[in-house]
Enzyme design. Structure first.
Site, PDB file in Angstrom:
ATOM      1  N   ASP A 214       6.007  -3.913   6.572  1.00  0.00           N
ATOM      2  CA  ASP A 214       5.045  -3.040   5.910  1.00  0.00           C
ATOM      3  C   ASP A 214       5.791  -1.961   5.118  1.00  0.00           C
ATOM      4  O   ASP A 214       6.770  -1.390   5.622  1.00  0.00           O
ATOM      5  CB  ASP A 214       4.186  -2.389   7.008  1.00  0.00           C
ATOM      6  CG  ASP A 214       3.029  -1.598   6.458  1.00  0.00           C
ATOM      7  OD1 ASP A 214       2.198  -2.183   5.769  1.00  0.00           O
ATOM      8  OD2 ASP A 214       2.959  -0.386   6.742  1.00  0.00           O
ATOM      9  N   GLU A 275       6.977  -6.018   1.963  1.00  0.00           N
ATOM     10  CA  GLU A 275       5.935  -5.556   1.044  1.00  0.00           C
ATOM     11  C   GLU A 275       6.606  -4.588   0.074  1.00  0.00           C
ATOM     12  O   GLU A 275       6.965  -3.475   0.457  1.00  0.00           O
ATOM     13  CB  GLU A 275       4.833  -4.839   1.840  1.00  0.00           C
ATOM     14  CG  GLU A 275       3.679  -4.388   0.969  1.00  0.00           C
ATOM     15  CD  GLU A 275       2.779  -3.349   1.617  1.00  0.00           C
ATOM     16  OE1 GLU A 275       1.613  -3.249   1.238  1.00  0.00           O
ATOM     17  OE2 GLU A 275       3.260  -2.592   2.504  1.00  0.00           O
TER      18      GLU A 275
HETATM   19  C1  GLC Z   1       0.562  -1.329   3.843  1.00  0.00           C
HETATM   20  C2  GLC Z   1      -0.557  -2.119   4.488  1.00  0.00           C
HETATM   21  C3  GLC Z   1      -1.795  -1.305   4.428  1.00  0.00           C
HETATM   22  C4  GLC Z   1      -1.582  -0.022   5.209  1.00  0.00           C
HETATM   23  C5  GLC Z   1      -0.372   0.724   4.682  1.00  0.00           C
HETATM   24  C6  GLC Z   1       0.059   1.799   5.615  1.00  0.00           C
HETATM   25  O1  GLC Z   1       0.368  -1.119   2.498  1.00  0.00           O
HETATM   26  O2  GLC Z   1      -0.668  -3.373   3.883  1.00  0.00           O
HETATM   27  O3  GLC Z   1      -2.929  -1.982   4.910  1.00  0.00           O
HETATM   28  O4  GLC Z   1      -2.708   0.801   5.107  1.00  0.00           O
HETATM   29  O5  GLC Z   1       0.737  -0.124   4.523  1.00  0.00           O
HETATM   30  O6  GLC Z   1       0.647   1.257   6.756  1.00  0.00           O
END
Ligand code: GLC
Length: 531
Positions: A214, A275
């Site tokens: 994440d 991500e």
């Molecule tokens: C990422 C996740 C999202 C979350 C954020 C904070 O972007 O995909 O759903 O709210 O991180 O952890």
């Protein structure tokens, strides 16, 4: 349990299992409820593995199921090494892993290294311990600006709206790039890295095959916390530009990825995908160097409009971004953070046709595909009543931004009335619209024209047909509003028509099409595979 070393030799000789895999993102809250409380859980997933096997996906990505107060639905982790009772327990997790592996499905899980919950024991201790304590060193506690420290340390904003700083009773401020209940960890503190390594080994020893990281571009923070440039967010879209926005993609993040990779290398055959919402392709590619992440989420198809020119540009730039590294491209059309693509492409019948077309485009591409649960049913976003909304973005924006709940509505499995077999209880955590009666898995499974059947067939062909080999594409000349590419070497042709009229197809035999052809031509808002 370390994996045997002879396995490692085997793995280095054959392509990694993920190099052309179809992953399926399970948004755990919304996939299937095993205990009737209206919220999806681990046993619910296990009970639906037969469906995932039928769909043909090779791996799952499970969103966070760890102990959490659920302010951000599990992305606020209070204990990363335990299952939240809402989702089950460690035994339920072990059952899921064993049963998935028995069916040949790999399990990858979300890790949240950028922040914890404010209910994590570290943060609670930090608040109590006061300024300059070792407890505060695990987070970013700073004195404020202004004459009496009454203003935040800098101008950073939270992704969820409002300032990225909140104040504690003794006057110091702490950083949270997301909700105030998600304090950012201080990765300059070696305890933080050691704890993540411990968490990774905890789950790897339980048999997971990899992680989704994440906010993988977020952990490192710049020295001195410089302000964001004026206007940094204007027109920025969803991708971050470090030159204007120092909150993300700081160079120090790469040392963190090297540490993560070292732990994974102890477990041959495991992987990580990050991500990475980074604008610049060259900066994106840095995350994929040989000693960093195996894969990077690429959001260019999410960003592209439904027109042949934009989609082609997104494909070409995604391929170029990984051309210099040993990491396959990844493709994704939707996830739990964005509006579902049926809706992005116009919604209704039009959005549905276009989404079917883009599924064929995506599944024709070389590399790794990430599907988001429900897209195989052709689900769009749901316009929820205000009372039902739960995303922190909705609250923090003072109800001016709807947030992401619309793309997180539970999966309709069967029957004619909500909650459509998602739960044995009476209600699901977000209401499922009555119109989804025609979109249930049950309604689509035996219908050869359904979106589910299209996905099943496409995934099966992609896995078994030799025409999907090779990493390079060749582009054909095509009428305006259309494109056609061929997988170089192996021969699959994919044609897309985003224009207003039917167009002739390139020569070849039709393998699959997203809509019936009209007089042998490809209709508008449709795609076809040929050989
Ligand atoms: C990422 C996740 C999202 C979350 C954020 C904070 O972007 O995909 O759903 O709210 O991180 O952890």
């Amino acid at each position: 349990m370390r994996r045997p070393v002879d396995l490692q030799t085997e793995i280095t000789q054959t392509p990694a299992w993920w190099h052309d895999a179809v992953f399926y993102q399970v948004y755990v809250r919304s996939f299937a409820d095993g205990n009737g409380d209206g919220v999806g859980d681990l046993d619910g997933i296990t009970s639906r593995l037969g469906y995932l096997e039928l769909l043909g996906v090779q791996a799952l990505w499970l969103t966070p199921f760890y102990r959490s107060p659920m302010v951000d639905h599990g992305y606020d982790v209070a204990d990363p090494r335990d299952v939240d009772p809402l989702f089950g327990d460690l035994d339920a997790f072990d059952r899921l892993v064993t049963e998935s592996h028995r069916r040949g499905i790999k399990i990858t899980i979300d890790l949240v290294p950028n922040h914890t919950s404010d209910q994590h024991e570290w943060f609670r201790a930090a608040v109590l311990a006061g300024p300059d304590s070792p407890e505060r060193e695990r987070y970013h506690f700073l004195d404020g600006s202004g004459e009496h420290g009454e203003l935040p340390p800098n101008n950073w904003t939270s992704i969820f709206g409002g300032p990225a700083w909140s104040r504690v009773a003794d006057g110091q401020w702490y950083l949270h790039l997301f909700a105030p209940q998600q304090p950012d960890l201080n990765w300059a503190n070696p305890e933080v890295a050691a704890d993540l390594a411990r968490t990774m080994r905890f789950w790897l020893d339980r048999g997971v095959d990899g992680f989704r990281l994440d906010v993988a571009h977020g952990m490192a923070k710049p020295d001195g916390f410089p302000d964001m440039a004026p206007g940094a967010l204007e027109g920025a879209g969803v991708l971050h530009d470090n030159a204007l926005d120092p909150r993300f993609d700081n160079d120090g993040v790469h040392d963190i990825h090297r540490m993560i990779r070292k732990v994974l290398d102890e477990y041959p055959g495991t992987m990580a995908v990050g991500e990475i919402w980074v604008k610049d392709s060259e900066r994106f590619t840095r995350y994929l160097r040989a000693d960093e992440l195996h894969l990077g989420f690429n959001f260019q198809l999410v960003d592209a409009d439904f027109n042949a020119e934009s989609v082609r540009a997104a494909i070409e730039s995604s391929l170029a971004a990984v051309a210099t590294v040993d990491s396959p491209p990844t493709w994704t059309l939707s996830n739990h953070d964005v509006v579902r693509h049926v809706t992005r492409y116009g919604g209704g019948e039009l959005g549905w046709r276009r989404a079917r077309a883009m599924a064929l485009v995506e599944l024709a591409l070389p590399g790794v595909v990430y599907l988001y649960n429900g897209e195989e049913l052709g689900l769009g976003d749901v316009e929820l009543p205000d009372w039902a909304r739960q995303d922190p973005i909705w609250e923090r924006s003072g109800h001016t931004e709807l947030g992401r709940d619309g793309s997180r509505v539970p999966i309709p499995w069967e029957g004619t009335e909500a909650p459509f077999g998602f739960t044995t209880g009476t209600a699901s955590w977000l209401p499922i619209p009555a119109e989804w009666a025609t979109l249930t898995v049950e309604a689509q499974l035996e219908d050869p024209d359904s979106t589910l059947s299209l996905y099943r067939e496409a995934v099966e062909l992609r896995k078994t047909h030799p025409a999907f080999a090779g990493m390079e594409l060749e582009w054909y000349g095509a009428p305006e509003g259309c494109f056609a590419f061929r997988r170089k070497g192996s021969g699959l042709v994919c044609a897309l028509n985003t224009g207003p009229r039917p167009v002739p197809l390139p020569a070849g035999q039709i393998l699959l099409s997203s809509m019936p052809l009209s007089d042998g031509q490809l209709p508008p808002d449709a795609a076809a595979w040929l050989l």
